[in-house]
Design an enzyme around this catalytic site. Structure first.
Site, short mmCIF file in Angstrom:
data_model
loop_
_atom_site.label_atom_id
_atom_site.label_comp_id
_atom_site.label_asym_id
_atom_site.label_seq_id
_atom_site.Cartn_x
_atom_site.Cartn_y
_atom_site.Cartn_z
N GLU A 1 -3.85 18.67 -11.85
CA GLU A 1 -4.19 19.11 -13.20
C GLU A 1 -5.61 19.66 -13.33
O GLU A 1 -6.42 19.17 -14.13
CB GLU A 1 -3.99 17.95 -14.18
CG GLU A 1 -3.85 18.44 -15.61
CD GLU A 1 -3.29 17.36 -16.57
OE1 GLU A 1 -2.39 16.63 -16.16
OE2 GLU A 1 -3.75 17.32 -17.70
N ARG B 1 0.81 -1.24 0.00
CA ARG B 1 0.00 0.00 0.00
C ARG B 1 0.83 1.27 0.00
O ARG B 1 0.36 2.34 0.41
CB ARG B 1 -0.96 0.03 1.19
CG ARG B 1 -1.95 -1.10 1.15
CD ARG B 1 -3.07 -0.86 2.09
NE ARG B 1 -3.94 -2.03 2.13
CZ ARG B 1 -3.72 -3.10 2.89
NH1 ARG B 1 -2.70 -3.11 3.70
NH2 ARG B 1 -4.54 -4.12 2.84
N LYS C 1 8.80 22.74 -14.34
CA LYS C 1 7.82 21.68 -14.09
C LYS C 1 7.40 21.67 -12.62
O LYS C 1 6.22 21.55 -12.30
CB LYS C 1 8.35 20.31 -14.53
CG LYS C 1 7.33 19.21 -14.20
CD LYS C 1 7.14 18.17 -15.25
CE LYS C 1 5.95 17.28 -14.89
NZ LYS C 1 5.99 15.98 -15.50
N HIS D 1 7.80 10.29 -29.36
CA HIS D 1 7.03 11.29 -28.63
C HIS D 1 7.60 12.70 -28.83
O HIS D 1 6.86 13.64 -29.12
CB HIS D 1 7.01 10.93 -27.14
CG HIS D 1 6.23 11.90 -26.31
ND1 HIS D 1 4.86 11.96 -26.33
CD2 HIS D 1 6.63 12.88 -25.46
CE1 HIS D 1 4.45 12.92 -25.51
NE2 HIS D 1 5.50 13.50 -24.97
N ARG E 1 -1.71 23.23 -14.67
CA ARG E 1 -0.87 22.11 -15.12
C ARG E 1 -1.12 21.75 -16.58
O ARG E 1 -0.27 21.16 -17.24
CB ARG E 1 -1.08 20.89 -14.20
CG ARG E 1 -0.07 19.77 -14.44
CD ARG E 1 -0.10 18.71 -13.35
NE ARG E 1 0.86 17.64 -13.61
CZ ARG E 1 1.32 16.80 -12.69
NH1 ARG E 1 0.92 16.89 -11.46
NH2 ARG E 1 2.18 15.86 -13.02
N ASN F 1 0.76 20.54 -21.42
CA ASN F 1 0.27 19.76 -22.58
C ASN F 1 0.41 20.49 -23.91
O ASN F 1 -0.09 20.02 -24.93
CB ASN F 1 -1.20 19.38 -22.38
CG ASN F 1 -1.37 18.36 -21.29
OD1 ASN F 1 -0.47 17.54 -21.05
ND2 ASN F 1 -2.48 18.43 -20.58
N HIS G 1 -0.04 13.88 -29.62
CA HIS G 1 -0.46 12.51 -29.29
C HIS G 1 -1.16 11.85 -30.46
O HIS G 1 -0.97 10.66 -30.73
CB HIS G 1 -1.41 12.52 -28.08
CG HIS G 1 -0.68 12.55 -26.77
ND1 HIS G 1 -1.22 13.11 -25.64
CD2 HIS G 1 0.54 12.09 -26.42
CE1 HIS G 1 -0.35 13.00 -24.64
NE2 HIS G 1 0.73 12.39 -25.09
N HIS H 1 0.81 18.67 -27.17
CA HIS H 1 0.52 17.27 -26.92
C HIS H 1 -0.84 16.81 -27.45
O HIS H 1 -1.03 15.62 -27.63
CB HIS H 1 0.62 16.97 -25.42
CG HIS H 1 2.04 16.83 -24.92
ND1 HIS H 1 2.95 17.86 -25.00
CD2 HIS H 1 2.70 15.79 -24.36
CE1 HIS H 1 4.11 17.44 -24.50
NE2 HIS H 1 3.99 16.20 -24.10
N GLU I 1 10.76 18.58 -25.03
CA GLU I 1 10.04 19.02 -23.82
C GLU I 1 10.66 20.30 -23.28
O GLU I 1 9.96 21.18 -22.77
CB GLU I 1 10.06 17.93 -22.74
CG GLU I 1 9.49 16.57 -23.13
CD GLU I 1 7.95 16.51 -23.24
OE1 GLU I 1 7.27 17.51 -22.92
OE2 GLU I 1 7.45 15.44 -23.68
N LYS J 1 3.38 11.57 -11.34
CA LYS J 1 2.50 10.72 -12.16
C LYS J 1 3.25 9.42 -12.44
O LYS J 1 4.35 9.44 -12.96
CB LYS J 1 2.20 11.40 -13.49
CG LYS J 1 1.08 12.42 -13.43
CD LYS J 1 0.74 12.86 -14.85
CE LYS J 1 -0.34 13.92 -14.86
NZ LYS J 1 -0.59 14.42 -16.24
#
Ligand SMILES: NC(=O)c1ccc[n+]([C@@H]2O[C@H](COP(=O)([O-])OP(=O)(O)OC[C@H]3O[C@@H](n4cnc5c(N)ncnc54)[C@H](O)[C@@H]3O)[C@@H](O)[C@H]2O)c1
Ligand SMILES: [Zn+2]
Length: 364
Positions: free
Chosen positions: A240, A124, A230, A267, A244, A248, A255, A251, A188, A146
């Site tokens: 987000e 956990r 960041k 990417h 945040r 993107n 994507h 993106h 990035e 993330k």
């Protein structure tokens, strides 16, 4: 009917340090010993990074009388899945890792994402330390908490938010990367310049040659700024809800391009294409100016990153793919768009801007 309320006020402090220091890799075991973080360390890595840095790191733990075990899997995105996660967990269970253990994520974003997710759920939740060894991992995936694995239905669909205990970046580990991996991180980093830092953007314009000659000072500078940006954004909007979203940039279309190329376009390359396409939309909508868009295209050229949507891709397919993206809310396409280099446009207090499909069609 009875109603019982369980009040859970968030009081836990999840702050952590990002240490950027040449040679820090050797010092990590003694630092963790001093901090008394745990008694047993699972060094999760991939086989490439294991032979480059993992064995030395493990010896460092042993020299400090810290029990440790390297758990390494074959490199590559295709291994960032639930099977690998289960295999790692079984290795840890068989080796009696318990609640006093610590996960060390040594490697690129693939390792960081999967090891972070293992740490989020093993008994956990275990503390974990990120030691990113690619430029992408240094400036992007190791920060923000993330963690995830991919599924046949899409990338990063199963995961958790789990913040690391600390991030250690040693620029020396980046010297074994190749230009392709540097380019992935640069895409990035260029994004950070556009969304939040015109000085970083100018630095990249003037120093691209130093980055591709693996100049440690130049690399350290872009890593430091990338991490700061960041961290700042994530700090203000951990889950987000608005700010945040600026991360993107490029993106949404990126994507879709990545997806439609069946991941043959990387990417970094896809989001470069995406940033230019979304930048064109911003110009078209009168939010941004063409001069700055051309500066962005020039910078991508310097970094040998692509800027054009491949001809074989169809506008309608791109739109359909964007609508399926988990980031688009209720089928409506949303993007974040620049206002100037260093600042994103805010409309009705929101960075997420809804875009008309007809405009995208016209653009592509
Ligand atoms: N969690 C997040 O917020 C977040 C953000 C961005 C990207 N990501 C994820 O990160 C992943 C991409 O990360 P990546 O580009 O680092 O890929 P990666 O982890 O696959 O690393 C790329 C390659 O470089 C090798 N490598 C790593 N370090 C090396 C070194 N120092 N020297 C030589 N080779 C080295 C690896 O073995 C691998 O083959 C994707 O899965 C993506 O989803 C996550
Ligand atoms: Zn990205």
């Amino acid at each position: 009917m009875e109603e019982i309320r369980v009040n859970l006020k968030k009081t836990e402090d999840k702050s952590y340090n990002i240490v950027i220091h040449e040679g820090v890799l050797k010092e990590i075991p003694s630092k963790l010993k001093e901090a008394g973080l745990g008694h047993k360390f699972a060094i999760i890595t991939d086989s490439t990074v294991e032979s480059l840095y993992g064995t030395d790191l493990s010896e460092g733990f042993t020299k400090n009388d810290l029990e440790n075990k390297i758990i390494s899997f074959p490199p590559g995105e295709q291994n960032k899945n639930r099977d690998t996660k289960a295999w790692i967990e079984d290795q840890m269970l068989e080796n009696k890792f318990a609640r006093d253990s610590v996960v060390i994520a040594l490697g690129g974003g693939v390792v960081g994402d999967i090891a972070g997710y293992v740490a989020a759920s093993y008994t956990r939740g275990l503390p974990y330390v990120q030691i990113p060894t690619t430029l992408v991992a240094c400036v992007d995936s190791s920060i923000g908490g993330k963690t995830a694995v991919d599924t046949a239905h899409g990338k990063n669909l199963i995961g958790a938010f789990h913040q690391p205990w600390a991030v250690y970046i040693d620029v020396n580990t980046l010297l074994t990367l190749n230009d392709k991996e540097i380019r992935e991180g640069l895409a990035e980093t260029i994004k950070y310049g556009v969304i939040s830092d015109d000085e970083l953007f100018s630095f990249l314009e003037g120093n691209m040659h130093l980055i591709f000659s693996y100049d440690k000072k130049a690399l350290t500078h872009i890593i430091k700024r990338g991490c700061q940006i960041k961290a700042e954004v994530v700090e203000k909007d951990e889950k987000e809800s608005n700010l945040r979203k600026i991360l993107n940039f490029g993106h949404t279309i990126g994507h879709a391009v990545e997806n439609l190329s069946e991941y043959k376009i990387s990417h970094g390359a896809a989001i470069s294409i995406g940033m230019v396409a979304e930048g064109k939309l911003a110009v078209e909508m009168g939010l941004w100016n063409e001069e700055e868009l051309n500066k962005l295209i020039k910078l991508f050229n310097k970094a040998s990153l692509p800027t054009q949507i491949p001809e074989y891709m169809d506008a309608n397919d791109i739109i359909d793919t964007m609508k399926l993206d988990k980031k688009s809310r209720s089928g409506q396409i949303e993007m974040v768009l620049p206002k100037r280099i260093g600042e994103m446009a805010l409309i009705d207090k929101s960075y997420g801007i809804k875009i008309e499909e007809s405009l995208i069609e016209k653009m592509i």
